[in-house]
Design an enzyme around this catalytic site. Structure first.
Site, mmCIF file in Angstrom:
data_model
loop_
_atom_site.group_PDB
_atom_site.id
_atom_site.type_symbol
_atom_site.label_atom_id
_atom_site.label_comp_id
_atom_site.label_asym_id
_atom_site.label_seq_id
_atom_site.Cartn_x
_atom_site.Cartn_y
_atom_site.Cartn_z
ATOM 1 N N CYS A 68 0.833 -1.213 0.000
ATOM 2 C CA CYS A 68 0.000 0.000 0.000
ATOM 3 C C CYS A 68 0.869 1.266 0.000
ATOM 4 O O CYS A 68 0.533 2.261 -0.644
ATOM 5 C CB CYS A 68 -0.976 0.015 1.166
ATOM 6 S SG CYS A 68 -0.205 0.062 2.789
ATOM 7 N N HIS A 323 -1.786 1.725 7.352
ATOM 8 C CA HIS A 323 -2.161 1.598 5.946
ATOM 9 C C HIS A 323 -2.015 2.958 5.265
ATOM 10 O O HIS A 323 -2.277 3.996 5.873
ATOM 11 C CB HIS A 323 -3.614 1.116 5.860
ATOM 12 C CG HIS A 323 -4.105 0.969 4.456
ATOM 13 N ND1 HIS A 323 -3.629 -0.005 3.598
ATOM 14 C CD2 HIS A 323 -5.025 1.680 3.747
ATOM 15 C CE1 HIS A 323 -4.238 0.119 2.419
ATOM 16 N NE2 HIS A 323 -5.090 1.128 2.487
#
Ligand code: ZN
Length: 378
Positions: A68, A323
């Site tokens: 990510c 994230h």
């Protein structure tokens, strides 16, 4: 994450940014394949490549092993038409073995795949494998600021053509002048430095939260007294004396990357994420933020210091488990998109503003990298 970019002190940050850059460059230099590669043939990709930029909205990137962070950084590169304009002119390595190890070439292949426009997302696996050969490991949560520097340096090192290297440097490099003045005899030394990001502390020297991006910029360029154990050796006084350290802004690039240092060391090895609210504007005029004393530039340089926000790399979660996603304002459509790995959706400016952060939402989304573009390129 964010270990080396974590400390809040300003004086050390510049050196850190530069040494990180240099270390990365040294890594690349040591790569054997690089040394063996014959003089680049003038080969160019012409056919399907670079017909148009990502006009048909935006294409996601699949998460292929905690990528990510990489995906977010790649989107910021590939949605920037100034960058892709350089990327398209690279020399294609002649042999397959070299191609698989060439970061700019693998980026170009990825861009081409994204431009086919047939799928909602594509896999960055070949580029991720390529990067893993340069110690950018898969299945590791990276720090976006560090990863940006690493990838940028790999691209620069492997591009070969001097004119492209120069264009790439011009596109991203910030120039500053560091001044050190002895407080006893006024002896002054100056040093020019360049940086790829402005590493802004989000706390002041008393650990108070800075309230806006403009405050962070103002604080970053504020003179700092070096006293007690921070005193420097003065050549003229021939002993350690208190110094005044200041930094003046000399030049700002077309694509300006601001690194909000939200990760800081607290109590031994524990890294804390600072998630308090820090608003940043869509339009940023450096002339309105910095004083005359904080600049070392002529009028034509300063006239170009008008910026608009292009992208926000945002982090959510904690330092150990987080994230990344990226908000980008498409340069061809003038619409904001949120790139969350393979999921891409159109969003509003109010959605982007959610990345300002909130003191009570430690797991919430906070802007980590801000990428601004010059409104009127010189
Ligand atoms: Zn002195």
């Amino acid at each position: 994450m964010g270990q080396r970019s974590g400390c809040q002190g300003r004086s050390k940050t510049l050196e850190l940014t530069l040494s990180e850059t240099m270390n990365t460059e040294a890594d690349v230099q040591n790569n054997e394949e690089e040394a063996k590669e014959p003089k680049a043939k003038e080969q160019r990709i012409t056919s399907v490549f670079g017909v148009a930029d990502l006009k048909n909205g935006a294409i996601g990137l699949y998460n292929v092993g905690q990528t990510c962070c990489l995906n977010s950084v790649l989107q910021v590169f590939l949605m920037n038409i100034h960058f892709t304009g350089i990327l398209r002119r690279i020399t294609v390595p002649p042999h397959a073995a070299q191609q698989s190890k060439n970061v700019p070439y693998q980026m170009l292949l990825l861009l081409e795949e994204m431009q086919c426009g047939k799928r909602k997302a594509v896999s960055p696996i070949n580029l991720a494998w390529c990067l893993s050969g340069y110690r950018v490991e898969l299945f590791v949560q990276h720090d976006a600021a560090q990863l940006f520097l690493t990838v940028w340096n790999l691209i620069k090192r492997q591009m070969k053509k001097p004119e492209l290297v120069e264009e790439l440097s011009d596109l991203y490099t910030i120039c500053v002048q560091e001044h050190l003045t002895c407080q006893k005899c006024s002896f002054e030394t100056k040093r020019n430095s360049s940086m790829l990001t402005l590493p802004l502390p989000v706390l002041d020297s008393n650990s108070h939260m800075l309230k806006t991006l403009e405050d962070c910029l103002q604080y970053f360029f504020q003179p700092e007294e070096l006293t007690d154990h921070n005193m420097c050796f003065c050549e003229q006084c021939e002993r350690k004396t208190p110094f005044l350290q200041s930094m003046k802004l000399v030049h700002l690039p077309q694509t300006l990357t601001i690194h909000l240092k939200r990760f800081c060391f607290k109590k031994s090895a524990y890294i804390l994420k600072l998630s308090h609210s820090l608003p940043f504007p869509q339009d940023l005029d450096f002339n309105a933020v910095l004083t005359e004393n904080q600049c070392q530039a002529d009028d034509s340089e300063k006239a170009a210091w008008q910026y608009e926000l292009f992208a926000v790399v945002a982090h959510s979660g904690s330092t150990s488990c987080g994230h990344y996603c990226t908000y980008i304002r498409s340069l061809t459509e003038c619409k904001w998109y949120c790139f969350n790995d393979s999921e891409v959706c159109q969003v509003s400016w109010d959605d982007v503003k959610c990345t300002y952060g909130h003191s009570n939402l430690h797991w919430g989304e906070t802007a980590y990298l801000l990428i601004y573009m010059k409104k009127h390129p010189q």
